[in-house]
Design a protein around this motif. Sequence first.
Motif, PDB file in Angstrom:
ATOM      1  N   LEU A   1      36.920  40.797  45.099  1.00 33.04           N
ATOM      2  CA  LEU A   1      37.395  41.374  43.835  1.00 33.04           C
ATOM      3  C   LEU A   1      36.230  41.940  43.036  1.00 33.04           C
ATOM      4  O   LEU A   1      36.330  43.032  42.463  1.00 33.04           O
ATOM      5  N   MET A   2      35.117  41.214  42.999  1.00 39.69           N
ATOM      6  CA  MET A   2      33.958  41.696  42.248  1.00 39.69           C
ATOM      7  C   MET A   2      33.436  42.984  42.844  1.00 39.69           C
ATOM      8  O   MET A   2      33.102  43.929  42.118  1.00 39.69           O
ATOM      9  N   GLN A   3      33.357  43.049  44.147  1.00 35.67           N
ATOM     10  CA  GLN A   3      32.865  44.263  44.795  1.00 35.67           C
ATOM     11  C   GLN A   3      33.758  45.455  44.443  1.00 35.67           C
ATOM     12  O   GLN A   3      33.277  46.542  44.143  1.00 35.67           O
ATOM     13  N   GLN A   4      35.045  45.223  44.447  1.00 29.95           N
ATOM     14  CA  GLN A   4      36.017  46.286  44.168  1.00 29.95           C
ATOM     15  C   GLN A   4      36.070  46.647  42.681  1.00 29.95           C
ATOM     16  O   GLN A   4      36.222  47.817  42.332  1.00 29.95           O
ATOM     17  N   LEU A   5      35.959  45.655  41.806  1.00 27.72           N
ATOM     18  CA  LEU A   5      36.251  45.852  40.387  1.00 27.72           C
ATOM     19  C   LEU A   5      35.024  45.813  39.479  1.00 27.72           C
ATOM     20  O   LEU A   5      35.167  45.884  38.260  1.00 27.72           O
ATOM     21  N   ARG A   6      33.842  45.722  40.042  1.00 28.30           N
ATOM     22  CA  ARG A   6      32.641  45.560  39.220  1.00 28.30           C
ATOM     23  C   ARG A   6      32.484  46.630  38.139  1.00 28.30           C
ATOM     24  O   ARG A   6      32.167  46.290  36.996  1.00 28.30           O
ATOM     25  N   PRO A   7      32.685  47.917  38.438  1.00 22.90           N
ATOM     26  CA  PRO A   7      32.551  48.912  37.354  1.00 22.90           C
ATOM     27  C   PRO A   7      33.522  48.643  36.195  1.00 22.90           C
ATOM     28  O   PRO A   7      33.148  48.758  35.031  1.00 22.90           O
ATOM     29  N   LYS A   8      34.750  48.253  36.520  1.00 17.84           N
ATOM     30  CA  LYS A   8      35.728  47.953  35.467  1.00 17.84           C
ATOM     31  C   LYS A   8      35.327  46.703  34.693  1.00 17.84           C
ATOM     32  O   LYS A   8      35.526  46.617  33.483  1.00 17.84           O
ATOM     33  N   LEU A   9      34.749  45.730  35.384  1.00 16.97           N
ATOM     34  CA  LEU A   9      34.313  44.507  34.712  1.00 16.97           C
ATOM     35  C   LEU A   9      33.129  44.793  33.788  1.00 16.97           C
ATOM     36  O   LEU A   9      33.038  44.221  32.703  1.00 16.97           O
ATOM     37  N   ALA A  10      32.258  45.682  34.201  1.00 19.84           N
ATOM     38  CA  ALA A  10      31.125  46.060  33.349  1.00 19.84           C
ATOM     39  C   ALA A  10      31.611  46.728  32.070  1.00 19.84           C
ATOM     40  O   ALA A  10      31.117  46.438  30.972  1.00 19.84           O
ATOM     41  N   VAL A  11      32.606  47.586  32.185  1.00 25.76           N
ATOM     42  CA  VAL A  11      33.196  48.233  31.004  1.00 25.76           C
ATOM     43  C   VAL A  11      33.848  47.179  30.116  1.00 25.76           C
ATOM     44  O   VAL A  11      33.681  47.183  28.898  1.00 25.76           O
ATOM     45  N   ALA A  12      34.589  46.265  30.730  1.00 26.65           N
ATOM     46  CA  ALA A  12      35.258  45.208  29.962  1.00 26.65           C
ATOM     47  C   ALA A  12      34.239  44.350  29.214  1.00 26.65           C
ATOM     48  O   ALA A  12      34.463  43.983  28.057  1.00 26.65           O
ATOM     49  N   ALA A  13      33.112  44.043  29.865  1.00 28.08           N
ATOM     50  CA  ALA A  13      32.074  43.237  29.206  1.00 28.08           C
ATOM     51  C   ALA A  13      31.550  43.952  27.963  1.00 28.08           C
ATOM     52  O   ALA A  13      31.375  43.328  26.913  1.00 28.08           O
ATOM     53  N   ARG A  14      31.309  45.248  28.062  1.00 29.04           N
ATOM     54  CA  ARG A  14      30.853  46.005  26.883  1.00 29.04           C
ATOM     55  C   ARG A  14      31.921  46.010  25.797  1.00 29.04           C
ATOM     56  O   ARG A  14      31.624  45.830  24.619  1.00 29.04           O
ATOM     57  N   GLU A  15      33.174  46.218  26.193  1.00 27.55           N
ATOM     58  CA  GLU A  15      34.272  46.246  25.221  1.00 27.55           C
ATOM     59  C   GLU A  15      34.470  44.893  24.546  1.00 27.55           C
ATOM     60  O   GLU A  15      34.934  44.824  23.412  1.00 27.55           O
ATOM     61  N   MET A  16      34.113  43.811  25.235  1.00 26.09           N
ATOM     62  CA  MET A  16      34.218  42.469  24.657  1.00 26.09           C
ATOM     63  C   MET A  16      33.077  42.179  23.691  1.00 26.09           C
ATOM     64  O   MET A  16      33.081  41.160  23.022  1.00 26.09           O
ATOM     65  N   GLY A  17      32.088  43.045  23.657  1.00 26.64           N
ATOM     66  CA  GLY A  17      30.982  42.868  22.726  1.00 26.64           C
ATOM     67  C   GLY A  17      29.722  42.297  23.320  1.00 26.64           C
ATOM     68  O   GLY A  17      28.763  42.014  22.600  1.00 26.64           O
ATOM     69  N   TYR A  18      29.695  42.092  24.639  1.00 30.25           N
ATOM     70  CA  TYR A  18      28.479  41.604  25.270  1.00 30.25           C
ATOM     71  C   TYR A  18      27.405  42.686  25.182  1.00 30.25           C
ATOM     72  O   TYR A  18      27.662  43.852  25.460  1.00 30.25           O
ATOM     73  N   LYS A  19      26.207  42.305  24.820  1.00 33.05           N
ATOM     74  CA  LYS A  19      25.076  43.237  24.739  1.00 33.05           C
ATOM     75  C   LYS A  19      24.329  43.293  26.072  1.00 33.05           C
ATOM     76  O   LYS A  19      23.702  44.283  26.384  1.00 33.05           O
ATOM     77  N   ARG A  20      24.388  42.234  26.826  1.00 32.69           N
ATOM     78  CA  ARG A  20      23.688  42.131  28.108  1.00 32.69           C
ATOM     79  C   ARG A  20      24.312  43.089  29.125  1.00 32.69           C
ATOM     80  O   ARG A  20      25.526  43.232  29.205  1.00 32.69           O
ATOM     81  N   ALA A  21      23.487  43.725  29.929  1.00 34.06           N
ATOM     82  CA  ALA A  21      23.979  44.583  31.001  1.00 34.06           C
ATOM     83  C   ALA A  21      24.629  43.726  32.081  1.00 34.06           C
ATOM     84  O   ALA A  21      24.177  42.620  32.368  1.00 34.06           O
ATOM     85  N   PHE A  22      25.679  44.240  32.669  1.00 34.69           N
ATOM     86  CA  PHE A  22      26.387  43.509  33.708  1.00 34.69           C
ATOM     87  C   PHE A  22      25.661  43.738  35.040  1.00 34.69           C
ATOM     88  O   PHE A  22      26.026  44.582  35.839  1.00 34.69           O
ATOM     89  N   ASP A  23      24.617  42.933  35.274  1.00 32.77           N
ATOM     90  CA  ASP A  23      23.747  43.115  36.429  1.00 32.77           C
ATOM     91  C   ASP A  23      24.211  42.245  37.604  1.00 32.77           C
ATOM     92  O   ASP A  23      25.211  41.530  37.524  1.00 32.77           O
ATOM     93  N   ASP A  24      23.454  42.323  38.716  1.00 34.15           N
ATOM     94  CA  ASP A  24      23.805  41.576  39.928  1.00 34.15           C
ATOM     95  C   ASP A  24      23.865  40.072  39.694  1.00 34.15           C
ATOM     96  O   ASP A  24      24.771  39.397  40.181  1.00 34.15           O
ATOM     97  N   GLU A  25      22.904  39.554  38.940  1.00 30.89           N
ATOM     98  CA  GLU A  25      22.864  38.110  38.685  1.00 30.89           C
ATOM     99  C   GLU A  25      24.112  37.642  37.939  1.00 30.89           C
ATOM    100  O   GLU A  25      24.714  36.621  38.273  1.00 30.89           O
ATOM    101  N   TRP A  26      24.487  38.408  36.932  1.00 32.42           N
ATOM    102  CA  TRP A  26      25.670  38.045  36.147  1.00 32.42           C
ATOM    103  C   TRP A  26      26.940  38.159  36.997  1.00 32.42           C
ATOM    104  O   TRP A  26      27.816  37.301  36.927  1.00 32.42           O
ATOM    105  N   ALA A  27      27.037  39.201  37.799  1.00 33.61           N
ATOM    106  CA  ALA A  27      28.196  39.374  38.682  1.00 33.61           C
ATOM    107  C   ALA A  27      28.300  38.193  39.650  1.00 33.61           C
ATOM    108  O   ALA A  27      29.393  37.653  39.880  1.00 33.61           O
ATOM    109  N   GLN A  28      27.162  37.752  40.205  1.00 34.80           N
ATOM    110  CA  GLN A  28      27.158  36.612  41.127  1.00 34.80           C
ATOM    111  C   GLN A  28      27.573  35.325  40.421  1.00 34.80           C
ATOM    112  O   GLN A  28      28.262  34.477  41.003  1.00 34.80           O
ATOM    113  N   THR A  29      27.158  35.175  39.173  1.00 33.18           N
ATOM    114  CA  THR A  29      27.537  33.984  38.400  1.00 33.18           C
ATOM    115  C   THR A  29      29.045  33.965  38.163  1.00 33.18           C
ATOM    116  O   THR A  29      29.690  32.920  38.300  1.00 33.18           O
TER     117      THR A  29
END
Length: 166
Positions: A110-138
């Motif tokens: 799911l992460m591999q397929q949806l990562r770009p959408k999750l990165a957008v969602a993280a920004r929309e939620m107010g996260y300042k941190r970039a949605f990088d590989d480490e965060w995706a793995q976590t």
Amino acid sequence: MSVDMFWRRVDPGVVQGLEPAELRTLVPYWYDDRFQQETTARITVGAEDTGALIGELLRLGAGDGPDAYGAWLAVDGADGLGGDHMVGVLTPEEVAKATEFLSRAEPAALMQQLRPKLAVAAREMGYKRAFDDEWAQTVVADTQDLTELFRLAGAAGEAVIVAMVA
């Protein structure tokens, strides 16, 4: 923004009739002496700063189809979670429904397929941190831990307490 989530397996009779403040005491927090013991025993799972992202990953993965309800239950569907105390309970029947969905979900895929959408969602939620590989793995690892907790709770006919700390 930071959203920490905690899930704890429990006998359904233990939570029956408890007030939110009483439920909250049953769920250990990061610095509680019980937290590490219960995590090792797979009774409790904590997701530091990834709770909302786990929910988003699961909801995006489920889409609007028949799995949507099970995906929603796993993170946001506990009765009482939206209240002032941000703690609620999933009944054994709800745990079974969430477990059914989670048993088919593959967090890494799911992460591999949806990562770009999750990165957008993280920004929309107010996260300042970039949605990088480490965060995706976590997020993937936390989702896998959550899946195992629900598998165990479902197999035992347990309820799950869900607590959010934002």
